[in-house]
Motif scaffolding. Structure first.
Motif, PDB file in Angstrom:
ATOM      1  N   GLU A  49      34.929  -7.002  72.076  1.00 40.64           N
ATOM      2  CA  GLU A  49      35.825  -7.609  71.132  1.00 40.64           C
ATOM      3  C   GLU A  49      36.726  -6.433  70.380  1.00 40.64           C
ATOM      4  O   GLU A  49      37.435  -6.738  69.527  1.00 40.64           O
ATOM      5  CB  GLU A  49      35.293  -8.587  70.256  1.00 40.64           C
ATOM      6  CG  GLU A  49      35.008  -9.886  71.069  1.00 40.64           C
ATOM      7  CD  GLU A  49      34.145 -10.993  70.487  1.00 40.64           C
ATOM      8  OE1 GLU A  49      34.122 -10.782  69.217  1.00 40.64           O
ATOM      9  OE2 GLU A  49      33.974 -12.075  70.935  1.00 40.64           O
ATOM     10  N   ASN A  50      36.002  -5.288  70.437  1.00 40.57           N
ATOM     11  CA  ASN A  50      36.647  -4.150  69.594  1.00 40.57           C
ATOM     12  C   ASN A  50      37.479  -3.293  70.235  1.00 40.57           C
ATOM     13  O   ASN A  50      37.357  -3.027  71.523  1.00 40.57           O
ATOM     14  CB  ASN A  50      35.313  -3.525  68.991  1.00 40.57           C
ATOM     15  CG  ASN A  50      34.653  -4.488  68.101  1.00 40.57           C
ATOM     16  OD1 ASN A  50      35.187  -5.229  67.332  1.00 40.57           O
ATOM     17  ND2 ASN A  50      33.279  -4.153  68.358  1.00 40.57           N
ATOM     18  N   PHE A  51      38.547  -2.846  69.329  1.00 41.24           N
ATOM     19  CA  PHE A  51      39.088  -1.555  69.885  1.00 41.24           C
ATOM     20  C   PHE A  51      39.017  -0.542  68.896  1.00 41.24           C
ATOM     21  O   PHE A  51      38.819  -0.782  67.603  1.00 41.24           O
ATOM     22  CB  PHE A  51      40.645  -2.137  70.415  1.00 41.24           C
ATOM     23  CG  PHE A  51      41.689  -2.355  69.300  1.00 41.24           C
ATOM     24  CD1 PHE A  51      42.289  -1.645  68.394  1.00 41.24           C
ATOM     25  CD2 PHE A  51      41.712  -3.939  68.776  1.00 41.24           C
ATOM     26  CE1 PHE A  51      43.095  -1.951  67.664  1.00 41.24           C
ATOM     27  CE2 PHE A  51      42.362  -4.251  67.747  1.00 41.24           C
ATOM     28  CZ  PHE A  51      43.237  -3.188  67.180  1.00 41.24           C
ATOM     29  N   GLY A  52      39.436   0.741  69.343  1.00 39.38           N
ATOM     30  CA  GLY A  52      39.284   1.861  68.642  1.00 39.38           C
ATOM     31  C   GLY A  52      40.500   2.542  68.266  1.00 39.38           C
ATOM     32  O   GLY A  52      41.425   2.741  69.007  1.00 39.38           O
ATOM     33  N   MET A  53      40.473   3.137  67.015  1.00 35.54           N
ATOM     34  CA  MET A  53      41.553   4.147  66.459  1.00 35.54           C
ATOM     35  C   MET A  53      40.959   5.388  66.380  1.00 35.54           C
ATOM     36  O   MET A  53      39.984   5.197  65.315  1.00 35.54           O
ATOM     37  CB  MET A  53      42.384   3.611  65.366  1.00 35.54           C
ATOM     38  CG  MET A  53      43.509   4.603  64.770  1.00 35.54           C
ATOM     39  SD  MET A  53      43.900   4.168  63.306  1.00 35.54           S
ATOM     40  CE  MET A  53      45.741   3.951  63.776  1.00 35.54           C
ATOM     41  N   ILE A  54      41.587   6.352  66.921  1.00 36.40           N
ATOM     42  CA  ILE A  54      40.855   7.586  66.768  1.00 36.40           C
ATOM     43  C   ILE A  54      41.131   8.201  65.291  1.00 36.40           C
ATOM     44  O   ILE A  54      42.361   8.404  64.954  1.00 36.40           O
ATOM     45  CB  ILE A  54      41.209   8.696  67.793  1.00 36.40           C
ATOM     46  CG1 ILE A  54      40.682   7.975  69.139  1.00 36.40           C
ATOM     47  CG2 ILE A  54      40.551  10.090  67.657  1.00 36.40           C
ATOM     48  CD1 ILE A  54      41.442   8.935  70.310  1.00 36.40           C
ATOM     49  N   LEU A  55      40.355   8.473  64.376  1.00 41.06           N
ATOM     50  CA  LEU A  55      40.521   9.187  63.107  1.00 41.06           C
ATOM     51  C   LEU A  55      40.392  10.584  63.283  1.00 41.06           C
ATOM     52  O   LEU A  55      41.249  11.212  62.449  1.00 41.06           O
ATOM     53  CB  LEU A  55      39.576   8.489  61.980  1.00 41.06           C
ATOM     54  CG  LEU A  55      39.482   6.997  61.859  1.00 41.06           C
ATOM     55  CD1 LEU A  55      38.329   6.666  60.902  1.00 41.06           C
ATOM     56  CD2 LEU A  55      40.835   6.561  61.505  1.00 41.06           C
ATOM     57  N   ASP A  56      39.652  11.088  64.210  1.00 37.88           N
ATOM     58  CA  ASP A  56      39.464  12.419  64.515  1.00 37.88           C
ATOM     59  C   ASP A  56      38.902  12.585  65.706  1.00 37.88           C
ATOM     60  O   ASP A  56      37.967  11.878  66.043  1.00 37.88           O
ATOM     61  CB  ASP A  56      38.550  13.106  63.302  1.00 37.88           C
ATOM     62  CG  ASP A  56      38.849  14.736  63.020  1.00 37.88           C
ATOM     63  OD1 ASP A  56      39.969  15.225  63.339  1.00 37.88           O
ATOM     64  OD2 ASP A  56      37.766  15.426  62.969  1.00 37.88           O
ATOM     65  N   GLY A  57      39.208  13.749  66.515  1.00 31.72           N
ATOM     66  CA  GLY A  57      38.637  14.165  67.758  1.00 31.72           C
ATOM     67  C   GLY A  57      39.383  13.495  68.880  1.00 31.72           C
ATOM     68  O   GLY A  57      40.679  13.136  68.656  1.00 31.72           O
TER      69      GLY A  57
END
Length: 166
Positions: A49-57
């Motif tokens: 149910e989660n999605f990600g936003m790349i903060l670094d990398g």
């Protein structure tokens, strides 16, 4: 600590102040996690149910076939989203995996919390959903163009794989 100044400049949080982002992240119960190089963020077959936003990398979206051959489908960097299409779908097992290419910090957001208005009916959610829909639409158009170009490439070749008219 999440860099809200960076988030203000991202497409997802476009139009938000740092204070609004802090309030919104609290409301969404967002979390930040660091993944080591080669660590799976999402794995094929999981439901998320989660999605990600790349903060670094950096993150690669991969597909492993029956024989263990790995195909890299996409690569994402700082500020980009991944997994949002699966997160927005109800109980859809992932057909891909997401892997950290290097040490990577990811802001995890729950799609259902993003899409459902909170009890205070804040304007934040409406604006965030508008931004998310814009991102999804752009990715959809990019994929459609890629498919169109690949189809043109296939149609422009003869049975031996030689380009016609070349």
């Amino acid at each position: 600590m999440i860099d809200t100044d960076f988030l203000c400049k991202s497409r997802l949080f476009q139009g938000f102040t740092e204070e609004e982002i802090k309030s919104l992240l609290e409301c969404l119960n967002a979390s930040s996690k660091t993944y080591k190089k080669g660590e799976y963020i999402f794995q094929t077959g999981e439901i998320t149910e989660n999605f990600g936003m790349i903060l670094d990398g950096k993150v690669q979206i991969i597909s492993d076939d029956y024989w263990g051959e790995r195909q890299i489908l996409a690569g994402f960097g700082k500020g980009q989203l991944f997994g949002e299409a699966y997160a927005c779908m109800e109980k859809m097992p992932l057909l891909i995996s997401a892997v950290a290419v290097e040490e990577t910090q990811v802001l995890m957001l729950n799609a259902h919390r993003v899409l459902q208005t909170c009890t205070s009916a804040c304007d934040f959610h409406r604006r965030l959903v508008e931004n998310l829909v814009g991102i999804l639409a752009k990715k959809n158009l990019t994929l459609t163009r890629k498919i169109d170009l690949e189809n043109l490439g296939i149609k422009a070749r003869d049975a031996n794989g030689h380009l016609l008219g070349a």
